[in-house]
Motif scaffolding. Structure first.
Motif: not given
Length: 216
Positions: A1-10
């Motif tokens: 999850m940490t490699d996801q952009p902030r706007f794409n994190r659930a």
């Protein structure tokens, strides 16, 4: 999850999935996407027909529609939600729904190349009725002019899935109340021919193919 952009994190990581296969399966099963964009300084969401293309989603609209005219180079997002059941718990707090949802983030691009446009329109038509394009006449030049297609280039995507029975408080299990799941089923009925369809003409194969997607 940490490699996801902030706007794409659930917010709830227990239900979040980021793998391509899960996202694609939800997109392929959905029939309508709700597309978010900003116009005239306001957030807007429009239901749109769509299909999955290579690295993108093709979105169908009228050539003069606001989203088609504004989407080129603009940030877009699209959501597809499949409701699978109502989760009836023994308290209002724990009621929920079983669902599968996908959120796609990306940038819009106007599809203007004639070959790309034809590919996109066929894909959008056959997303709903597989094989339908071979059963109908070709588009006219005027129809093509009136039709707009936006490619949403996928930059990030996520899925959320909830399944299973209610998660009641342990002490509520002995209350003698009904708890469980009420399934929500999507199904396609038989095609209803209009007044211009010959009486002896059977239902086309594309409808049976579409119906098979929702067989249960």
């Amino acid at each position: 999850m940490t490699d996801q952009p902030r706007f794409n994190r659930a917010r709830n990581p227990k239900r979040a999935l980021y793998d391509e296969a899960t996202v694609h399966a939800i997109l392929d099963a959905g029939m309508v996407g709700h597309v978010g964009f900003v116009a005239e300084g306001r957030p807007m969401v429009m239901p749109m027909a769509y299909a999955r293309g290579p690295g993108c989603l093709w979105l169908h609209g009228a050539s003069k529609a606001r989203i088609v005219k504004l989407a080129h180079g603009a940030p877009l997002s699209m959501t597809v939600t499949l409701l699978d059941g109502i989760v009836a718990a023994r308290s209002g707090f724990h009621h929920s729904v079983n669902y599968r949802s996908a959120v796609v983030h990306g940038t819009g691009r106007a599809v203007t190349d004639p070959e790309d446009l034809e590919t996109a329109l066929q894909a959008i038509t056959e997303h709903l009725l597989p094989g339908r394009y071979a059963e109908i006449r070709p588009m006219t030049a005027q129809e093509r002019k009136a039709t707009g297609v936006v490619a949403l280039t996928i930059e990030a995507a996520s899925a959320k899935v909830r399944g299973g029975p209610p998660v009641d408080d342990e002490g509520d299990h002995a209350l003698g109340l009904w708890g469980g799941v009420v399934p929500v089923v999507t199904a396609l009925g038989r095609g209803l021919p209009d007044a211009h369809t010959p009486e002896t003409l059977p239902e086309p194969p594309s409808i049976a193919r579409a119906r098979a997607r929702f067989a249960f």
